[in-house]
Enzyme design. Structure first.
Site, PDB file in Angstrom:
ATOM      1  CG  ASP A 203      -3.926  -1.560  -0.886  1.00 22.52           C
ATOM      2  OD1 ASP A 203      -3.000  -2.178  -0.226  1.00 22.52           O
ATOM      3  OD2 ASP A 203      -3.780  -0.313  -0.690  1.00 22.52           O
TER       4      ASP A 203
ATOM      5  CB  SER B 218      -0.930  -0.038   1.403  1.00 19.92           C
ATOM      6  OG  SER B 218      -2.143   0.686   0.989  1.00 19.92           O
TER       7      SER B 218
END
Length: 263
Positions: free
Chosen positions: A130, A16
């Site tokens: 993600d 992320s």
């Protein structure tokens, strides 16, 4: 601060936003340069405000692509000054994917593609989003390699804020504010995130927990608050660092290269 204190970093990983920060570190940028890139790209330009009619996601993702091209260009992961990997999730099969080669911008783009907010990236028949959806601290693969001690940077924020009532009113009696759509989506997307404390205890030789309550997942304008929280956590750890961390000889159980993982 850790680099200035003498931390030797020779491998980097992240997921992320940590993939973006880790990618900068792996490229060889110093702390001031990384801070400058974060402010310029995430605060001043803001790559996630190119909103669209929500069919696949809330944003088009074009601004994020241009940001990654500006910052990382055509650099490939295998060409970096420090070995690097980042993680994404393939929605086709719900598998964690580790990106160790190929275009750096593409790898980081997959790792920061927050579900529902940004569209998935189509790569080699997969749909990548993600990586924190499955593992918010992917330290295991680095530890298993057995190449040296692992330092985990475990960052957690939160949207919750204390309610402030006008004079004469009780804050507890006021209805809580409903989160905005983007806030709700970001919370839902991270509900399945792995237990980072358990992962850190199992795989990391040292963990620096950084807590920034009151800073939401998408509140990039609070970069100063997040930076200061990181500095406080680093200062606290540096008051009594392990012998191997800042240039001392590793213990017998920690022989090898020094490493860092950034979330």
């Amino acid at each position: 601060m850790l680099l200035d204190a003498g931390l030797l970093v020779d491998r980097v990983a992240g997921v992320s936003m940590g993939a973006f920060i880790g990618g900068l570190l792996a490229c060889g940028y110093d702390s001031a340069e990384m801070d400058g890139h974060c402010y310029e790209e995430w605060v001043r330009r803001n790559p996630i405000n190119d909103y669209t009619i929500p069919r696949y996601a809330l944003i088009r993702g074009h601004k994020a692509e241009m940001m990654l091209d500006r910052v990382f260009g055509d650099v490939r992961v295998e060409e970096l000054r420090r070995p690097f990997y980042c993680a994404s999730v393939n929605l086709r099969g719900s598998r964690l994917m580790l990106h160790r080669e190929g275009p750096l911008a593409e790898a980081i783009g997959a790792s920061i593609s927050l579900p529902l907010i940004a569209p998935p990236l189509r790569r080699k028949g997969g749909l990548l989003v993600d990586g924190s959806l499955l593992d918010n601290l992917p330290v295991g693969p680095m530890s298993i390699s057995g190449e040296g001690p692992v330092l985990a940077i475990d960052v957690k924020g939160g949207d919750e804020r204390p309610q402030v009532a006008p004079a004469g009113e009780d804050a507890a009696e006021r209805p809580s504010r409903l989160p905005l759509l983007a806030e709700t989506m970001s919370r839902i997307a991270l509900l399945s995130s792995a237990n980072t404390e358990a992962a850190a205890r199992r795989y990391a030789d040292l963990t620096i927990p950084i807590r920034i309550p009151g800073v939401g997942l998408l509140e990039f304008h609070q970069i100063d608050v997040a930076r200061e929280a990181g500095r406080r956590a680093a200062i606290s750890m540096l008051e009594d660092p392990p012998e191997w961390l800042l240039g001392g000889m590793p213990t017998e159980s920690l022989r090898g290269r020094r490493t860092v993982l950034r979330v």
